[in-house]
Write an enzyme that holds these catalytic residues in place. Structure first.
Site, PDB file in Angstrom:
ATOM      1  N   CYS A 190      -2.174  -2.425   6.804  1.00 27.19           N
ATOM      2  CA  CYS A 190      -2.263  -1.117   7.474  1.00 27.19           C
ATOM      3  C   CYS A 190      -3.580  -0.986   8.234  1.00 27.19           C
ATOM      4  O   CYS A 190      -3.734  -0.095   9.078  1.00 27.19           O
ATOM      5  CB  CYS A 190      -2.072   0.035   6.488  1.00 27.19           C
ATOM      6  SG  CYS A 190      -3.338   0.168   5.230  1.00 27.19           S
TER       7      CYS A 190
ATOM      8  N   HIS B 215      -5.671  -5.551   4.080  1.00 29.64           N
ATOM      9  CA  HIS B 215      -4.602  -4.548   4.160  1.00 29.64           C
ATOM     10  C   HIS B 215      -3.962  -4.569   5.546  1.00 29.64           C
ATOM     11  O   HIS B 215      -4.650  -4.361   6.553  1.00 29.64           O
ATOM     12  CB  HIS B 215      -5.178  -3.151   3.884  1.00 29.64           C
ATOM     13  CG  HIS B 215      -5.576  -2.954   2.452  1.00 29.64           C
ATOM     14  ND1 HIS B 215      -4.956  -2.053   1.624  1.00 29.64           N
ATOM     15  CD2 HIS B 215      -6.508  -3.580   1.696  1.00 29.64           C
ATOM     16  CE1 HIS B 215      -5.503  -2.112   0.416  1.00 29.64           C
ATOM     17  NE2 HIS B 215      -6.455  -3.031   0.436  1.00 29.64           N
TER      18      HIS B 215
ATOM     19  N   GLN C 269      -5.476  -0.381  -3.989  1.00 26.98           N
ATOM     20  CA  GLN C 269      -6.153  -1.538  -4.578  1.00 26.98           C
ATOM     21  C   GLN C 269      -6.982  -1.161  -5.803  1.00 26.98           C
ATOM     22  O   GLN C 269      -7.047  -1.903  -6.776  1.00 26.98           O
ATOM     23  CB  GLN C 269      -7.019  -2.203  -3.499  1.00 26.98           C
ATOM     24  CG  GLN C 269      -7.547  -3.558  -3.931  1.00 26.98           C
ATOM     25  CD  GLN C 269      -8.326  -4.238  -2.830  1.00 26.98           C
ATOM     26  OE1 GLN C 269      -7.972  -4.127  -1.654  1.00 26.98           O
ATOM     27  NE2 GLN C 269      -9.377  -4.941  -3.179  1.00 26.98           N
TER      28      GLN C 269
ATOM     29  N   CYS D 265       0.850  -1.194   0.000  1.00 23.73           N
ATOM     30  CA  CYS D 265       0.000   0.000   0.000  1.00 23.73           C
ATOM     31  C   CYS D 265       0.882   1.239   0.000  1.00 23.73           C
ATOM     32  O   CYS D 265       1.860   1.333   0.733  1.00 23.73           O
ATOM     33  CB  CYS D 265      -0.982  -0.043   1.173  1.00 23.73           C
ATOM     34  SG  CYS D 265      -0.799   1.235   2.396  1.00 23.73           S
ATOM     35  N   GLU D 266       0.548   2.165  -0.905  1.00 24.19           N
ATOM     36  CA  GLU D 266       1.440   3.317  -1.079  1.00 24.19           C
ATOM     37  C   GLU D 266       1.304   4.341   0.047  1.00 24.19           C
ATOM     38  O   GLU D 266       2.103   5.256   0.144  1.00 24.19           O
ATOM     39  CB  GLU D 266       1.220   3.974  -2.445  1.00 24.19           C
ATOM     40  CG  GLU D 266      -0.109   4.665  -2.628  1.00 24.19           C
ATOM     41  CD  GLU D 266      -0.267   5.219  -4.044  1.00 24.19           C
ATOM     42  OE1 GLU D 266       0.420   4.754  -4.971  1.00 24.19           O
ATOM     43  OE2 GLU D 266      -1.096   6.135  -4.207  1.00 24.19           O
ATOM     44  N   HIS D 267       0.287   4.168   0.904  1.00 14.07           N
ATOM     45  CA  HIS D 267       0.135   5.118   2.007  1.00 14.07           C
ATOM     46  C   HIS D 267       1.042   4.790   3.178  1.00 14.07           C
ATOM     47  O   HIS D 267       1.543   5.683   3.845  1.00 14.07           O
ATOM     48  CB  HIS D 267      -1.321   5.141   2.496  1.00 14.07           C
ATOM     49  CG  HIS D 267      -2.287   5.553   1.431  1.00 14.07           C
ATOM     50  ND1 HIS D 267      -3.484   4.902   1.218  1.00 14.07           N
ATOM     51  CD2 HIS D 267      -2.213   6.537   0.516  1.00 14.07           C
ATOM     52  CE1 HIS D 267      -4.115   5.487   0.211  1.00 14.07           C
ATOM     53  NE2 HIS D 267      -3.373   6.473  -0.231  1.00 14.07           N
ATOM     54  N   HIS D 268       1.196   3.497   3.459  1.00 20.76           N
ATOM     55  CA  HIS D 268       1.962   3.093   4.649  1.00 20.76           C
ATOM     56  C   HIS D 268       3.143   2.192   4.324  1.00 20.76           C
ATOM     57  O   HIS D 268       3.883   1.796   5.222  1.00 20.76           O
ATOM     58  CB  HIS D 268       1.044   2.363   5.645  1.00 20.76           C
ATOM     59  CG  HIS D 268      -0.113   3.181   6.121  1.00 20.76           C
ATOM     60  ND1 HIS D 268      -1.350   3.139   5.517  1.00 20.76           N
ATOM     61  CD2 HIS D 268      -0.221   4.088   7.128  1.00 20.76           C
ATOM     62  CE1 HIS D 268      -2.180   3.981   6.130  1.00 20.76           C
ATOM     63  NE2 HIS D 268      -1.520   4.568   7.109  1.00 20.76           N
TER      64      HIS D 268
HETATM   65  N1  LIG Z   1      -9.002   3.570  -1.044  1.00 21.31           N
HETATM   66  C1  LIG Z   1      -7.923   2.965  -0.540  1.00 21.31           C
HETATM   67  N2  LIG Z   1      -7.465   3.343   0.658  1.00 21.31           N
HETATM   68  C2  LIG Z   1      -6.388   2.708   1.145  1.00 21.31           C
HETATM   69  C3  LIG Z   1      -5.714   1.684   0.465  1.00 21.31           C
HETATM   70  N3  LIG Z   1      -4.682   1.272   1.251  1.00 21.31           N
HETATM   71  C4  LIG Z   1      -4.733   2.010   2.372  1.00 21.31           C
HETATM   72  N4  LIG Z   1      -5.758   2.885   2.324  1.00 21.31           N
HETATM   73  C5  LIG Z   1      -6.251   3.893   3.273  1.00 21.31           C
HETATM   74  O1  LIG Z   1      -5.532   5.076   3.108  1.00 21.31           O
HETATM   75  C6  LIG Z   1      -5.943   5.930   4.165  1.00 21.31           C
HETATM   76  C7  LIG Z   1      -4.858   6.893   4.543  1.00 21.31           C
HETATM   77  O2  LIG Z   1      -5.436   7.752   5.448  1.00 21.31           O
HETATM   78  P1  LIG Z   1      -4.676   8.871   6.320  1.00 21.31           P
HETATM   79  O3  LIG Z   1      -5.666   9.500   7.224  1.00 21.31           O
HETATM   80  O4  LIG Z   1      -3.904   9.735   5.375  1.00 21.31           O
HETATM   81  O5  LIG Z   1      -3.583   8.013   7.085  1.00 21.31           O
HETATM   82  P2  LIG Z   1      -3.642   7.401   8.567  1.00 21.31           P
HETATM   83  O6  LIG Z   1      -3.705   8.509   9.583  1.00 21.31           O
HETATM   84  O7  LIG Z   1      -2.501   6.459   8.695  1.00 21.31           O
HETATM   85  O8  LIG Z   1      -5.034   6.647   8.532  1.00 21.31           O
HETATM   86  P3  LIG Z   1      -5.566   5.400   9.415  1.00 21.31           P
HETATM   87  O9  LIG Z   1      -5.208   4.148   8.656  1.00 21.31           O
HETATM   88  O10 LIG Z   1      -7.055   5.609   9.487  1.00 21.31           O
HETATM   89  O11 LIG Z   1      -4.885   5.456  10.751  1.00 21.31           O
HETATM   90  C8  LIG Z   1      -6.388   4.986   5.270  1.00 21.31           C
HETATM   91  O12 LIG Z   1      -7.784   5.154   5.443  1.00 21.31           O
HETATM   92  C9  LIG Z   1      -6.110   3.592   4.706  1.00 21.31           C
HETATM   93  O13 LIG Z   1      -7.030   2.609   5.141  1.00 21.31           O
HETATM   94  C10 LIG Z   1      -6.218   1.308  -0.812  1.00 21.31           C
HETATM   95  O14 LIG Z   1      -5.693   0.439  -1.501  1.00 21.31           O
HETATM   96  N5  LIG Z   1      -7.323   1.983  -1.261  1.00 21.31           N
HETATM   97 ZN   LIG Z   2      -2.060   1.604   3.935  1.00 20.70          ZN
END
Ligand SMILES: Nc1nc2c(ncn2[C@@H]2O[C@H](COP(=O)(O)OP(=O)(O)OP(=O)(O)O)[C@@H](O)[C@H]2O)c(=O)[nH]1
Ligand SMILES: [Zn+2]
Length: 204
Positions: free
Chosen positions: A166, A164, A136, A93-96
């Protein structure tokens, strides 16, 4: 703009270069220091190099082109849907930068010319895109769009079900929660054909 399908260029039009292993190693060393560890203690001495090699492998799709995967094609004159189910996938996942993993189901209706590809190539195709920093939804649409563009398919359907990390090991901590995404293109958008494909995908 990053090309949404091939991702062969980065923002600003820069070409994606080779994996810089030395740079990755020093970044991991920095991370260990940042979390309060001693990167020179015995157990961690080789860790930056190991982690760099692991990322080279996990993100290997950044240096692969989907066109090179869908090369083997046969003209069988088959004009009904081909569907491969339960292809195991792991992506990042590119966010975490934490993994998400699950299964992909990939179906397509071949081009009028009957151009089809080897079944394993469908699994290779999803891997090219999975081995990149991803969300995803984008992974799902990139596979469907590649089938339409490269195989000139008349229709494509891609469904991905994934968990996920994360969402399970940190943050909301809900292990077992599954996310389902789908992308449907061309003739498979027709409601009868789409329903038929979905019932085949969901049949256990
Ligand atoms: N739509 C989507 N969201 C994703 C995917 N992978 C991770 N996420 C979400 O990306 C979001 C990033 O949110 P942020 O609020 O920026 O980050 P955060 O504070 O770490 O968020 P939390 O996970 O809620 O603690 C989270 O809600 C994750 O669940 C994906 O493949 N698709
Ligand atoms: Zn993530």
């Amino acid at each position: 703009m990053t090309d949404p399908v091939t991702l062969n260029t980065l923002a600003g039009g820069r070409a994606i270069g080779d994996f810089d292993e030395k740079r990755a190693e020093s970044a991991i060393r920095e991370l260990l220091i940042a979390v309060g560890e001693d990167p020179d203690r015995e157990g961690l001495r080789e860790t930056p190099a190991r982690v760099a090699r692991a990322y080279r492998e996990i993100l290997g799709g950044l240096r692969q082109d989907p066109e090179d995967v869908l090369t083997t094609t046969f003209d069988l004159g088959h004009d009904e849907m081909v569907l491969v189910k339960d292809i195991e996938i792991v992506s990042l996942c590119e966010h975490h930068l934490l993994p998400f993993h699950g299964v992909a189901h990939i179906g397509y209706i071949p081009a009028e010319t009957g151009k089809i590809t080897g079944l394993s190539k469908l699994a290779r195709l999803v891997d090219v895109f999975a081995r990149r920093p991803q969300v995803q939804e984008r992974l799902t649409t990139q596979v469907a769009d590649s089938l339409m563009r490269i195989l000139e398919a008349r229709g494509a359907i891609v469904v991905i079900e994934a968990e996920h990390m994360c969402m399970s090991v940190r943050g909301i901590r809900k292990p077992g929660a599954k996310t389902t995404t789908s992308a449907v293109r061309g003739q498979l958008r027709d409601s009868t054909t789409r329903a038929e494909a979905m019932s085949l995908i969901l049949a256990r």
